[in-house]
Write an enzyme that holds these catalytic residues in place. Structure first.
Site, mmCIF file in Angstrom:
data_model
loop_
_atom_site.group_PDB
_atom_site.id
_atom_site.type_symbol
_atom_site.label_atom_id
_atom_site.label_comp_id
_atom_site.label_asym_id
_atom_site.label_seq_id
_atom_site.Cartn_x
_atom_site.Cartn_y
_atom_site.Cartn_z
ATOM 1 N N THR A 13 10.594 -2.872 -3.233
ATOM 2 C CA THR A 13 9.303 -2.876 -2.465
ATOM 3 C C THR A 13 7.944 -3.334 -3.351
ATOM 4 O OG1 THR A 13 8.829 -0.507 -2.677
ATOM 5 C CG2 THR A 13 10.479 -1.314 -0.643
ATOM 6 N N LYS B 12 7.601 -2.027 -10.329
ATOM 7 C CA LYS B 12 6.826 -1.228 -11.590
ATOM 8 C C LYS B 12 6.409 0.069 -11.055
ATOM 9 C CE LYS B 12 5.433 -5.358 -11.807
ATOM 10 N NZ LYS B 12 5.932 -6.800 -11.658
ATOM 11 N N LYS C 212 3.812 -3.118 -17.573
ATOM 12 C CA LYS C 212 4.953 -3.500 -18.335
ATOM 13 C C LYS C 212 5.117 -3.024 -19.863
ATOM 14 C CE LYS C 212 5.398 -7.528 -15.610
ATOM 15 N NZ LYS C 212 4.599 -9.046 -15.383
HETATM 16 N N1 LIG Z 1 8.503 -11.912 -7.168
HETATM 17 C C1 LIG Z 1 8.855 -11.848 -8.554
HETATM 18 O O1 LIG Z 1 8.721 -12.663 -9.301
HETATM 19 C C2 LIG Z 1 8.835 -10.411 -9.322
HETATM 20 C C3 LIG Z 1 9.170 -10.106 -10.664
HETATM 21 C C4 LIG Z 1 9.363 -8.951 -11.082
HETATM 22 C C5 LIG Z 1 9.181 -7.786 -10.382
HETATM 23 N N2 LIG Z 1 8.703 -7.919 -8.865
HETATM 24 C C6 LIG Z 1 8.439 -6.868 -8.249
HETATM 25 O O2 LIG Z 1 9.675 -6.717 -7.559
HETATM 26 C C7 LIG Z 1 8.973 -5.842 -6.178
HETATM 27 C C8 LIG Z 1 9.559 -6.797 -4.853
HETATM 28 O O3 LIG Z 1 8.798 -8.232 -5.306
HETATM 29 P P1 LIG Z 1 8.973 -9.266 -4.046
HETATM 30 O O4 LIG Z 1 7.982 -10.544 -4.857
HETATM 31 O O5 LIG Z 1 10.148 -9.504 -3.556
HETATM 32 O O6 LIG Z 1 7.890 -8.694 -2.996
HETATM 33 P P2 LIG Z 1 7.818 -9.056 -1.500
HETATM 34 O O7 LIG Z 1 8.123 -10.527 -1.450
HETATM 35 O O8 LIG Z 1 6.222 -8.760 -1.130
HETATM 36 O O9 LIG Z 1 8.686 -8.219 -0.658
HETATM 37 C C9 LIG Z 1 8.480 -6.924 -0.494
HETATM 38 C C10 LIG Z 1 9.475 -6.331 0.344
HETATM 39 O O10 LIG Z 1 9.372 -4.858 0.594
HETATM 40 C C11 LIG Z 1 9.284 -4.585 2.119
HETATM 41 N N3 LIG Z 1 8.574 -3.428 2.272
HETATM 42 C C12 LIG Z 1 7.194 -3.282 2.126
HETATM 43 N N4 LIG Z 1 6.932 -1.855 2.428
HETATM 44 C C13 LIG Z 1 8.120 -1.271 2.585
HETATM 45 C C14 LIG Z 1 8.490 -0.035 2.924
HETATM 46 N N5 LIG Z 1 7.810 0.893 3.064
HETATM 47 N N6 LIG Z 1 10.010 0.311 3.205
HETATM 48 C C15 LIG Z 1 10.904 -0.736 2.950
HETATM 49 N N7 LIG Z 1 10.730 -2.016 2.759
HETATM 50 C C16 LIG Z 1 9.227 -2.333 2.490
HETATM 51 C C17 LIG Z 1 8.769 -5.880 2.802
HETATM 52 O O11 LIG Z 1 8.913 -5.794 4.042
HETATM 53 P P3 LIG Z 1 8.451 -7.109 4.830
HETATM 54 O O12 LIG Z 1 9.667 -8.084 4.445
HETATM 55 O O13 LIG Z 1 8.688 -6.515 6.319
HETATM 56 O O14 LIG Z 1 7.116 -7.328 4.629
HETATM 57 C C18 LIG Z 1 9.379 -6.843 1.790
HETATM 58 O O15 LIG Z 1 10.583 -7.239 2.340
HETATM 59 C C19 LIG Z 1 7.774 -5.630 -6.384
HETATM 60 O O16 LIG Z 1 7.503 -4.512 -6.825
HETATM 61 C C20 LIG Z 1 7.220 -6.732 -7.459
HETATM 62 O O17 LIG Z 1 6.124 -6.155 -8.384
HETATM 63 C C21 LIG Z 1 8.702 -9.179 -8.371
#
Ligand SMILES: NC(=O)c1ccc[n+]([C@@H]2O[C@H](COP(=O)([O-])OP(=O)(O)OC[C@H]3O[C@@H](n4cnc5c(N)ncnc54)[C@H](OP(=O)(O)O)[C@@H]3O)[C@@H](O)[C@H]2O)c1
Length: 338
Positions: free
Chosen positions: A97, A126, A226
C-alpha cells in the site's frame, strides 16, 4: 504457497502478472507455486481459498478500478486488510500500500497484524520500516516468521541482500547512495541541459517519475527512508527516520551545478551513513561510480578489506520491484524447505 496481497496498484499488479507469466519457471527452478488467495485494495477485498483467477482480477481492476468484476461472490466492498489477514488462511502477506511517513499507516497495522497471526511478511512499503523497523524485526523474531523487504531499497536491484549476504568477512565502514530516481533525474537534466528545476519537475510528473506532490522525493524523505532501512539491515543500527538530518534538492540552483561542473564535480542528492545518518546534496567527482544519471540509483559500500563496492540499477518500476518480491518469496520457500 498461499499469498495474501494487500495493495493492488503498480507493484501489486506487476507481482500478479509475474506470478502468472513466470509460473512454469518458478515451479521448475525453485519449486515455488504461489497461489494468490486474497487481494485487497482501498475499496475492498476479494478472497478465494482455492486461488484467485489472476487474469480476471487484472482485467477487473483495469476496467473498473475495483475487484468487483471477479464475480462469484468473492469480493466484498469495505472489507479491509486487517479483515483479510484474519479471514484468510495464507502463509505470506505482501504489503504494497502507499508509503506514509507520519504514522506508517495503513501498512504498519497490516504488517503487525500479519506477524501476530504468524504469517511471513514481504513489504515493499517503506513507511512501516522508516518508522518502526527495529520493533518489527523484533516482532518477526518473536513470532518466528520471515520478514523481507527487498523492494523498499533499489527496486529490483538487490541492494540489501547483496550487502548482507555477499560481503561476509568484510567490514562495511560506511554507506553512501543515490537512492531517489526523481531527484537524480532532475539534477541530471539540470546538469546536462542547463534546464530549470521547475521545468524538469513538470516533465518528470508528466512521465510519471514524480508524484503530484513531489516533496517526498525532492525533499529528501524517500532517500532518508531507504538510508534508514539499509543502515539498520546492513550495519545493525536501530534508526528511524527521525534520526536522519534531511536536506533535499529544492534550494539547488543552476549556478550551483555550473560551479560544481567547472571543477569536475556533479551535484547529487546523497544519503550517507558513516558516523551519523544524513541526506543532503553533495558535490561528487564526475568520475566517481556513484555519478549515475537519469532515474538510476547507485549505492556504494566502503568495505574493509575489499574497498569500495558500488551497485547500480533501476531504483523503481512495477516489474522491477515485483521481481524483488519474487526473490523474497523464493527465500521464504527456501527457509521452509530447510
Ligand atoms: N512503484 C514502484 O516503483 C515502487 C518501488 C519500490 C517501492 N514501492 C512502494 O510499494 C508500495 C506500492 O507502490 P505502488 O506503486 O504499487 O503504489 P500504488 O500504485 O499507489 O498502489 C497502492 C495500492 O494500495 C491500495 N491501497 C491504498 N490504501 C489502502 C488501504 N487502506 N488498504 C488496502 N489497500 C490500499 C490502493 O488501492 P486502489 O487501487 O483502490 O487505489 C492501490 O491498489 C508503496 O509503498 C511504494 O512506495 C513502489
Amino acid at each position: 504457497m498461499r499469498v495474501l496481497l494487500i495493495g493492488f496498484g503498480v507493484v501489486g499488479q506487476s507481482f500478479a502478472e509475474l506470478v502468472e507469466s513466470e509460473s512454469k519457471k518458478l515451479a521448475k527452478d525453485y519449486g515455488l507455486r504461489p497461489k494468490i488467495v486474497g487481494i485487497v485494495d482501498s475499496r475492498g477485498a476479494a478472497l478465494a481459498q482455492e486461488g484467485i483467477d489472476i487474469k480476471k482480477a487484472l482485467i477487473s481492476k483495469r476496467d473498473s478500478g475495483s475487484l468487483e468484476g471477479l464475480g462469484g461472490g468473492l469480493y466484498t466492498a469495505g472489507r479491509n486488510g486487517l479483515d483479510a489477514i484474519r479471514e484468510t488462511d495464507c502463509e505470506v502477506v505482501i504489503e504494497a500500500t502507499p508509503t506514509d511517513l507520519k504514522k506508517g499507516e495503513p501498512g504498519l497495522s497490516h504488517v503487525r497484524a500479519a506477524m501476530k497471526e504468524k504469517r511471513h511478511v514481504i513489504c515493499t512499503n517503506k513507511g512501516p520500516l522508516a518508522i518502526a523497523m527495529p520493533a518489527l524485526i523484533e516482532l518477526a523474531h518473536h513470532n518466528k516468521i520471515v520478514f523481507k523487504f527487498s523492494g523498499t531499497v533499489g527496486g529490483g536491484t538487490p541492494v540489501l541482500d547483496f550487502a548482507k549476504k555477499c560481503l561476509d568477512g568484510s567490514q562495511i565502514r560506511s554507506i553512501s547512495g543515490i537512492l531517489n530516481g526523481t531527484s537524480n533525474y532532475i539534477l541530471s537534466k539540470m546538469t546536462s541541459d542547463g534546464a530549470q528545476m521547475k521545468d524538469v519537475l513538470a516533465e518528470a510528473q508528466k512521465f510519471g517519475y514524480a508524484e503530484a506532490d513531489p516533496t517526498y522525493d525532492i525533499g529528501g524523505f524517500d532517500t532518508a527512508c531507504k538510508l534508514v532501512i539499509t543502515s539498520n539491515y546492513v550495519l545493525g543500527t536501530s534508526l528511524s527516520i527521525k534520526d536522519v538530518g534531511i536536506r533535499g534538492i529544492t534550494e539547488i540552483t543552476n549556478q550551483d551545478i555550473l560551479r560544481a561542473k567547472s571543477k569536475g564535480y556533479a551535484v547529487k542528492l546523497i544519503g550517507r551513513m558513516d558516523t551519523k545518518p544524513k541526506v543532503a546534496p553533495e558535490e561528487i567527482p564526475i568520475t566517481h561510480p556513484l555519478n549515475v544519471s537519469g532515474t538510476f540509483n547507485a549505492i556504494a559500500f566502503d568495505t574493509y578489506p575489499a574497498g569500495e563496492i558500488t551497485l547500480v540499477g533501476k531504483g523503481a518500476g512495477g516489474k522491477e520491484t515485483a521481481s524483488s518480491v519474487i526473490r523474497d518469496l523464493i527465500e521464504i520457500r527456501r527457509t521452509f524447505a530447510r
